[in-house]
Write a protein that holds these residues in place. Structure first.
Motif: not given
Length: 414
Positions: A343-352
């Motif tokens: 599942i996405p971790s914080i380093i996988d999350v793009p600018p939202l």
């Protein structure tokens, strides 16, 4: 037949996520065949205020749905805002390269619902205390959505008191009224309407007592800043009103019980825009930017609404790029923990970026519609369409792992 595979169950999006993948990538394919910009094709065809669709009467849960006419829709504004923020006109079809990376942008549009009409039911009770505070009891369950806060805000707004004066008790089946459950994007719309009705009733009772105290007509009384009285003239505190009702002449408990069974399910609307980059050597996909513009009616609590959308988008990005249950030939699950099931971790999350595009839903509490599920439907088709814009490949299965994209690139002739 017998199987040892896990059973399917309800999850955020509840089937709409999978359906929108097919629908919104089909829209891009159709636009490509017609030689029309994908954004323009959607603009020409999306539903608008005052329009209806046969799908409303066909869809239901346990029985057919109900006919509906759209009473609030700012999807056109959502599309325009999202396109501006992602710079659609300058980036779409460009296929900008940077070493082995190639960039592309994609979009998708969505509608969901606000509860299930003639099936969902929420209830609320409201009691005034002698210090001018209120006990709000609701069957709705706060699953981390912030519903205790939102339902308390609705009551506080109508009673002219800060949230701190609303003592919320929820989810205790021994003590709180009935609620069918926190599902189907229903809590703010359905339970919120029950709270609104109870608060209106209590407000009228307060005005009646205050009018007796001030020797004015009850229609002149307004509730604001924890006081009751005409806009110009004397007023009394809500604690004075409560003590008068409990200890004075015509003693009575100020309170109300209300429920709501919605006759409609007004949809929120959303336009999502994704920019991705694809490594043409390895097939790796990275989301560079993700814009979500959403019409959820009047946002009762804008910060919580934005948080709902952000969480749903991250959830959907996980669906799109990494989440997958893998089984061996005997049916044994090989992705049994978060070390294997990614599942996405914080380093996988793009600018939202989430933009709340306000409308007013006349059938909803304070003009609100739902917000909780719709966001999860957007990332898969928006990312798939962006990958096609970058590489020319159409992906029809999730997740879009590096291997699956690499195999599609290897067999693709542009």
């Amino acid at each position: 037949y017998y199987t040892n595979l896990p059973v399917g169950g309800a999850y955020r999006g509840y089937g709409a996520t999978q359906g929108y993948f097919a629908l919104e990538t089909a829209m891009d394919r159709l636009a490509s065949e017609l030689g029309i910009d994908a954004l323009e094709l959607r603009r020409r065809n999306h539903i608008r205020t005052g329009e209806t669709s046969p799908i409303f009467a066909a869809l239901g849960e346990g029985r057919e749905g109900v006919e509906q006419t759209i009473t609030s829709c700012e999807l056109e504004s959502c599309i325009g805002i999202g396109a501006d923020h992602i710079d659609w006109g300058a980036k779409r079809g460009l296929r900008r390269t940077e070493g082995d990376w190639v960039y592309g942008v994609g979009m998708s549009i969505h509608m969901q619902g606000s509860g299930i009409p003639l099936i969902d039911m929420g209830a609320a009770s409201l009691k005034m205390n002698d210090d001018g505070s209120f006990n709000l009891s609701i069957g709705a369950t706060d699953l981390g959505t912030g519903s205790d806060t939102i339902l308390g805000q609705i009551a506080g707004e109508l009673l002219g008191v800060p949230l701190e004066k609303i003592i919320v008790r929820s989810s205790d089946t021994d003590l709180t009224p009935f609620d069918v459950g926190a599902y189907a994007s229903s809590t703010t719309y359905v339970s919120g309407m029950a709270v609104q009705r109870a608060a209106y009733d209590v407000a009228e009772q307060i005005k009646t007592v205050a009018a007796e105290m001030l020797k004015v007509d009850a229609n002149e009384v307004e509730l604001t800043n924890e006081r009751a009285g005409p806009p110009e003239g004397d007023s009394v505190s809500l604690s004075q009103v409560a003590q008068r009702s409990l200890y004075g002449e015509n003693q009575r408990q100020i309170g109300a019980l209300a429920s709501c069974v919605p006759e409609l399910s007004p949809p929120p609307f959303l336009a999502a825009f994704a920019e991705v980059r694809v490594d043409v050597v390895t097939g790796k996909v990275e989301v560079v930017d993700f814009i979500t513009a959403i019409d959820c009616g009047t946002a009762i609590n804008p910060q919580l609404a934005e948080g709902q959308v952000e969480g749903a988008v991250v959830n959907g990005i996980g669906y799109a790029l990494m989440e997958e249950m893998v089984f061996d030939r005997t049916g044994r699950c090989r992705t049994t923990d978060l070390g294997r099931y990614k599942i996405p971790s914080i380093i996988d999350v793009p600018p939202l970026e989430v933009v709340l595009v306000e409308s007013f839903e006349p059938t909803g509490p304070m003009g609100a519609k739902s917000v909780s599920e719709i966001g999860i439907n957007a990332p898969i088709p928006a990312i798939a369409n962006a990958i096609h814009d970058a590489t020319g490949i159409w992906l029809t299965e999730t997740p879009f792992t590096a291997e699956s994209v690499w195999r599609a690139l290897d067999g693709h002739e542009s």
